[in-house]
Write a protein that holds these residues in place. Structure first.
Motif, short mmCIF file in Angstrom:
data_model
loop_
_atom_site.label_atom_id
_atom_site.label_comp_id
_atom_site.label_asym_id
_atom_site.label_seq_id
_atom_site.Cartn_x
_atom_site.Cartn_y
_atom_site.Cartn_z
N LYS A 28 0.84 -1.21 0.00
CA LYS A 28 0.00 0.00 0.00
C LYS A 28 0.87 1.26 0.00
CE LYS A 28 -4.15 1.71 0.20
NZ LYS A 28 -5.02 1.60 -0.94
N GLU A 29 1.93 1.27 0.83
CA GLU A 29 2.83 2.42 0.86
C GLU A 29 3.56 2.59 -0.47
OE1 GLU A 29 4.03 2.39 5.61
OE2 GLU A 29 5.19 1.19 4.19
N HIS A 30 3.95 1.47 -1.07
CA HIS A 30 4.60 1.51 -2.37
C HIS A 30 3.66 2.11 -3.42
CE1 HIS A 30 7.30 0.11 -5.59
NE2 HIS A 30 6.19 -0.23 -6.24
N LEU A 50 13.99 6.87 -14.63
CA LEU A 50 14.19 5.42 -14.81
C LEU A 50 15.49 5.14 -15.55
CD1 LEU A 50 13.20 2.49 -14.61
CD2 LEU A 50 11.94 2.87 -16.74
N THR A 51 15.76 5.91 -16.58
CA THR A 51 17.01 5.75 -17.33
C THR A 51 18.21 6.03 -16.44
OG1 THR A 51 15.89 6.40 -19.36
CG2 THR A 51 18.29 6.52 -19.37
N PHE A 52 18.11 7.08 -15.63
CA PHE A 52 19.21 7.42 -14.74
C PHE A 52 19.42 6.33 -13.70
CE2 PHE A 52 21.31 9.89 -11.35
CZ PHE A 52 22.35 10.42 -12.10
N ALA A 53 18.32 5.78 -13.16
CA ALA A 53 18.43 4.68 -12.19
C ALA A 53 19.08 3.45 -12.83
CB ALA A 53 17.05 4.33 -11.63
N ARG A 161 19.42 0.98 -5.26
CA ARG A 161 19.37 1.26 -6.70
C ARG A 161 18.27 0.44 -7.37
NH1 ARG A 161 25.22 0.81 -5.98
NH2 ARG A 161 26.07 2.90 -6.02
N TYR A 162 18.17 -0.82 -7.00
CA TYR A 162 17.14 -1.67 -7.60
C TYR A 162 15.74 -1.27 -7.12
CZ TYR A 162 20.48 -4.77 -9.83
OH TYR A 162 21.46 -5.29 -10.65
N ARG A 163 15.63 -0.82 -5.88
CA ARG A 163 14.32 -0.36 -5.38
C ARG A 163 13.86 0.87 -6.17
NH1 ARG A 163 16.85 -1.07 -0.26
NH2 ARG A 163 16.24 -3.06 0.61
N ILE A 164 14.77 1.81 -6.38
CA ILE A 164 14.43 3.02 -7.14
C ILE A 164 14.01 2.64 -8.56
CG2 ILE A 164 15.41 5.11 -8.18
CD1 ILE A 164 14.71 5.46 -5.27
N LYS A 165 14.74 1.73 -9.17
CA LYS A 165 14.38 1.31 -10.52
C LYS A 165 12.99 0.68 -10.54
CE LYS A 165 15.51 -1.68 -14.32
NZ LYS A 165 16.14 -2.90 -14.75
N ALA A 166 12.69 -0.14 -9.54
CA ALA A 166 11.37 -0.79 -9.48
C ALA A 166 10.27 0.25 -9.31
CB ALA A 166 11.34 -1.79 -8.34
N ILE A 167 10.52 1.25 -8.47
CA ILE A 167 9.51 2.30 -8.26
C ILE A 167 9.29 3.08 -9.56
CG2 ILE A 167 9.10 4.53 -7.12
CD1 ILE A 167 10.30 3.29 -4.57
N MET A 168 10.36 3.45 -10.23
CA MET A 168 10.25 4.21 -11.48
C MET A 168 9.57 3.38 -12.56
SD MET A 168 11.34 7.25 -11.07
CE MET A 168 10.83 7.31 -9.38
N GLN A 169 9.86 2.09 -12.61
CA GLN A 169 9.22 1.22 -13.60
C GLN A 169 7.73 1.11 -13.31
OE1 GLN A 169 10.87 -0.20 -16.36
NE2 GLN A 169 8.74 -0.43 -16.95
#
Length: 195
Positions: A28-30, A50-53, A161-169
């Motif tokens: 839910k927070e995600h 996303l590209t930067f991540a 880094r992978y968490r940020i990428k997942a959020i951006m995706q």
């Protein structure tokens, strides 16, 4: 809302400052974090983030061979320690060999207990063994502590880094849906009824 993501050097830093923690989020927070990011940014901005991540992940993976250096040092230290142990055993056995031959020889007179103890004290290398083994042990512990510290810091940074990428995706994947809901909630009475 005016976003200042262009002024940040890192997507992770920007996301953490603006939206709070990214580690240990519930589903839910995600989802709420994703919705906030979508509401604050255009689709182009999210693609750029996303590209930067992804670029930071690729750079990190490019440095992967350097991660093997501490492991190599650790394995080398284990090799040195086992070589020193073998050397200690070899030297001790070589030093005690004449004593054992003298004790086992039938034609020699028997040594007294005091003579045996004196002779053993003259042959022992325990002070040198103790000093050398303590230096090796301290070096080994130092390398081990350094290796695990480096390992846990690296794992933590990589996971972010992978968490940020997942959020951006997720933001990119659900962008149209969230924006449609936003328009719907902002303008609920604009449906035209035909009479």
């Amino acid at each position: 809302m005016d976003s200042n993501y262009e002024q940040e050097k890192s997507v992770k830093t920007y996301i953490k400052k603006r939206y709070g923690k990214i580690k240990g989020l519930t589903f839910k927070e995600h989802e709420k974090t994703v919705e906030k990011i979508i509401q604050d940014h255009s689709k182009v901005e999210i693609k750029r983030m996303l590209t930067f991540a992804q670029t930071t992940i690729d750079e990190n993976n490019g440095h992967q061979p350097f991660f093997l250096v501490p492991y190599t040092i650790l394995v080398s230290m284990l090799t040195v320690i086992s070589s020193v142990i073998v050397s200690f055993v070899n030297t001790s056995v070589s030093s005690l060999n004449p004593l054992i031959q003298k004790l086992l020889a039938d034609n020699q007179k028997k040594m007294t207990k005091e003579e045996l103890i004196d002779w053993y004290k003259n042959l022992t290398f325990s002070d040198a063994y103790l000093a050398l083994s303590s230096y090796i042990a301290y070096g080994f512990v130092l390398v081990l502590v350094g290796f695990f510290t480096y390992f846990f810091i690296r794992v933590g940074l990589s996971a972010d880094r992978y968490r940020i990428k997942a959020i951006m995706q997720d933001c990119l994947d659900t962008y149209d849906e969230v924006m449609a809901k936003q328009v719907e909630t902002d303008n609920p009475g604009e449906s035209v009824l035909e009479e």
